[in-house]
Design an enzyme around this catalytic site. Structure first.
Site, PDB file in Angstrom:
ATOM      1  N   ARG A 190     -10.326  -0.204  15.262  1.00  0.00           N
ATOM      2  CA  ARG A 190     -10.046   0.578  14.067  1.00  0.00           C
ATOM      3  C   ARG A 190     -10.796   0.011  12.868  1.00  0.00           C
ATOM      4  O   ARG A 190     -11.547   0.709  12.205  1.00  0.00           O
ATOM      5  CB  ARG A 190      -8.530   0.582  13.809  1.00  0.00           C
ATOM      6  CG  ARG A 190      -8.111   1.487  12.687  1.00  0.00           C
ATOM      7  CD  ARG A 190      -6.615   1.475  12.448  1.00  0.00           C
ATOM      8  NE  ARG A 190      -6.125   0.218  11.918  1.00  0.00           N
ATOM      9  CZ  ARG A 190      -4.931   0.053  11.355  1.00  0.00           C
ATOM     10  NH1 ARG A 190      -4.094   1.080  11.283  1.00  0.00           N
ATOM     11  NH2 ARG A 190      -4.551  -1.121  10.894  1.00  0.00           N
TER      12      ARG A 190
ATOM     13  N   MET B 147      12.547  24.367   2.978  1.00  0.00           N
ATOM     14  CA  MET B 147      11.747  23.531   2.078  1.00  0.00           C
ATOM     15  C   MET B 147      12.635  22.703   1.142  1.00  0.00           C
ATOM     16  O   MET B 147      12.393  21.517   0.938  1.00  0.00           O
ATOM     17  CB  MET B 147      10.799  24.396   1.247  1.00  0.00           C
ATOM     18  CG  MET B 147       9.854  23.570   0.388  1.00  0.00           C
ATOM     19  SD  MET B 147       8.788  24.553  -0.677  1.00  0.00           S
ATOM     20  CE  MET B 147       7.741  25.378   0.508  1.00  0.00           C
TER      21      MET B 147
ATOM     22  N   LYS C 132       0.841  -1.204   0.000  1.00  0.00           N
ATOM     23  CA  LYS C 132       0.000   0.000   0.000  1.00  0.00           C
ATOM     24  C   LYS C 132       0.880   1.258   0.000  1.00  0.00           C
ATOM     25  O   LYS C 132       2.087   1.178   0.295  1.00  0.00           O
ATOM     26  CB  LYS C 132      -0.912  -0.019   1.232  1.00  0.00           C
ATOM     27  CG  LYS C 132      -0.160  -0.010   2.554  1.00  0.00           C
ATOM     28  CD  LYS C 132      -1.082  -0.338   3.722  1.00  0.00           C
ATOM     29  CE  LYS C 132      -0.324  -0.278   5.044  1.00  0.00           C
ATOM     30  NZ  LYS C 132      -1.139  -0.781   6.166  1.00  0.00           N
TER      31      LYS C 132
ATOM     32  N   TYR D  64      16.611  30.083   8.829  1.00  0.00           N
ATOM     33  CA  TYR D  64      15.419  30.839   9.224  1.00  0.00           C
ATOM     34  C   TYR D  64      15.380  31.038  10.731  1.00  0.00           C
ATOM     35  O   TYR D  64      15.643  30.103  11.499  1.00  0.00           O
ATOM     36  CB  TYR D  64      14.150  30.098   8.803  1.00  0.00           C
ATOM     37  CG  TYR D  64      13.823  30.263   7.338  1.00  0.00           C
ATOM     38  CD1 TYR D  64      13.545  31.524   6.807  1.00  0.00           C
ATOM     39  CD2 TYR D  64      13.775  29.165   6.493  1.00  0.00           C
ATOM     40  CE1 TYR D  64      13.235  31.682   5.467  1.00  0.00           C
ATOM     41  CE2 TYR D  64      13.459  29.312   5.151  1.00  0.00           C
ATOM     42  CZ  TYR D  64      13.193  30.574   4.636  1.00  0.00           C
ATOM     43  OH  TYR D  64      12.890  30.718   3.323  1.00  0.00           O
TER      44      TYR D  64
HETATM   45  C1  LIG Z   1      -0.350  -1.708   6.807  1.00  0.00           C
HETATM   46  C2  LIG Z   1      -0.915  -2.995   7.252  1.00  0.00           C
HETATM   47  C3  LIG Z   1      -0.104  -4.138   7.310  1.00  0.00           C
HETATM   48  C4  LIG Z   1       1.382  -4.077   7.141  1.00  0.00           C
HETATM   49  O1  LIG Z   1       1.909  -3.525   8.328  1.00  0.00           O
HETATM   50  P1  LIG Z   1       3.467  -3.450   8.612  1.00  0.00           P
HETATM   51  O2  LIG Z   1       3.540  -3.058  10.037  1.00  0.00           O
HETATM   52  O3  LIG Z   1       4.017  -2.423   7.693  1.00  0.00           O
HETATM   53  O4  LIG Z   1       4.027  -4.790   8.338  1.00  0.00           O
HETATM   54  C5  LIG Z   1      -0.704  -5.345   7.604  1.00  0.00           C
HETATM   55  N1  LIG Z   1      -2.018  -5.430   7.860  1.00  0.00           N
HETATM   56  C6  LIG Z   1      -2.821  -4.342   7.842  1.00  0.00           C
HETATM   57  C7  LIG Z   1      -4.257  -4.502   8.147  1.00  0.00           C
HETATM   58  C8  LIG Z   1      -2.293  -3.092   7.555  1.00  0.00           C
HETATM   59  O5  LIG Z   1      -3.086  -2.025   7.567  1.00  0.00           O
END
Ligand SMILES: *Cc1c(COP(=O)(O)O)cnc(C)c1O
EC number: 5.1.1.1
Length: 347
Positions: free
Chosen positions: A114, A284, A15, A236
């Site tokens: 969640r 930046m 992802k 800055y």
């Molecule tokens: C992002 C995610 C993972 C991977 O998590 P890592 O800690 O990067 O290995 C696995 N399962 C779910 C549901 C996630 O949201």
């Protein structure tokens, strides 16, 4: 990672563009290394990923699909995760509409609050099996909230809940562990593990040495160097002041490239084993570092210095910025010239 989890399937989480590293390059390497199961967060990510993996690869969408995206999702062969009874009902309606059984993953909330069905939701499904008619569950999953603290009792509790809830549902393989969970004990591996960060070298916990190899090296060009006298100030707000003569270099990387301003106080760059502390505020497009440790000839304009290397990785930068390696990786900017080594050519 696959060796570490023995008989469990080792999926790959790609992802957020493979944690900012470029799914187009990363996913084919992971598939070549044996990954057959890929996880993304959004339907769009899954659709894009299809171009970079073989038709045999299975892509699962963690957020599932909104009703108006179910058609695109399933037509592309993406497997949705069902995170609520509402999503279960939506997929069932879609199954009825299409006259086809729909493959899906069911996520259970075992304590993180969640994603996923609550214990009560699970009981509803158990009491009314028809709610799952038309849906074929090929995986039941949950996610650990505290896997980066191996001794936390919450881990065992979540595992216990997953097993207890799953016992009330149609039989399916189980998945609980992401990267950190893989390193807290074999009991957490179940049938499938879902590492993301670990594939990209992020430490699975802070209590033990990182067993993973870094995968990213990051370098910045020196744009200028200059000599300062006692009392001269930098950046800055003129927040840093020289206590004596010193040399500074301006590097061509700033917060727009993912180097957070709050990392300035303790962050550094590296050159030939020399630590080059960041001075003043990060801008930046640039940052200023102390290069007094180096001779003038050693560090001319255009020289490359390391911001990430084998000795100083994403977790070190994260510590300086008060965040985690995940955020450092996913924040890496779009302005870097990216060179991929040992990757198959893009199709
Ligand atoms: C992002 C995610 C993972 C991977 O998590 P890592 O800690 O990067 O290995 C696995 N399962 C779910 C549901 C996630 O949201």
């Amino acid at each position: 990672m696959a060796e570490k989890v023995g008989n469990a399937t080792c999926a790959a989480v790609v992802k957020a563009d493979a944690y900012g590293l470029g799914a187009a390059h990363v996913a084919p390497v992971l598939e070549q290394a044996g990954a057959r199961e890929f996880f993304v967060a959004h339907v769009d990510e899954g659709l894009a990923l299809k171009a970079f993996v073989s038709p045999q690869a299975r892509i699962t969408v963690l957020h599932g699909a909104r009703p108006n995206a179910l058609k695109d999702c399933t037509a592309a062969g993406l497997r949705p995760v069902l995170n609520s009874l509402e999503q279960v009902a939506q997929l069932q309606a879609f199954a009825r509409q299409t006259g086809q059984t729909q493959d899906a993953v069911l996520q259970l909330d075992t304590g993180m609050s969640r994603f996923g069905l609550s214990g009560q939701d699970v009981k509803r499904l158990a009491d009314t099996p028809s709610l799952l008619e038309g849906i074929s569950l090929s995986l039941i999953m949950s996610h650990l909230a505290c896997a980066d603290t191996p001794d936390n009792d919450a881990n065992a509790q979540q595992l216990e809940r997953l097993v207890a809830y799953a016992a009330l549902l149609p039989k399916a393989p189980l998945s609980l562990a992401a990267s950190s969970g893989i390193f807290i004990g074999d009991a957490f591996h179940r049938n499938l593990v879902r590492p993301g960060a670990a594939l990209y070298g992020v430490a699975p916990n802070q209590t033990r040495p990182n067993p993973l190899r870094p995968v990213v090296r990051l370098q910045a060009h020196v744009l200028q160097t200059r000599t300062l006298s006692k009392g001269d100030r930098v950046g800055y707000g003129l927040s840093w002041q020289a206590e004596g003569p010193c040399r500074v270099a301006t590097l061509a990387t700033g917060y727009a490239d993912g180097f957070a301003r709050q990392g300035a106080a303790t962050g550094c760059a590296w050159f030939n084993g020399h630590r080059l502390p960041i001075l003043g505020r990060i801008s930046m497009d640039s940052m200023t570092v102390d290069v007094s440790a180096l001779s003038e000839e050693a560090l001319a304009a255009d020289t490359l210095v390391d911001l990430l290397n084998d000795q100083y990785g994403v977790d070190d930068v994260a510590a300086a910025e008060g965040t985690i390696g995940y955020e450092v990786l996913t924040s890496l900017g779009r302005r870097y010239h990216r060179v991929y080594q040992n990757t198959p050519p893009l199709s």
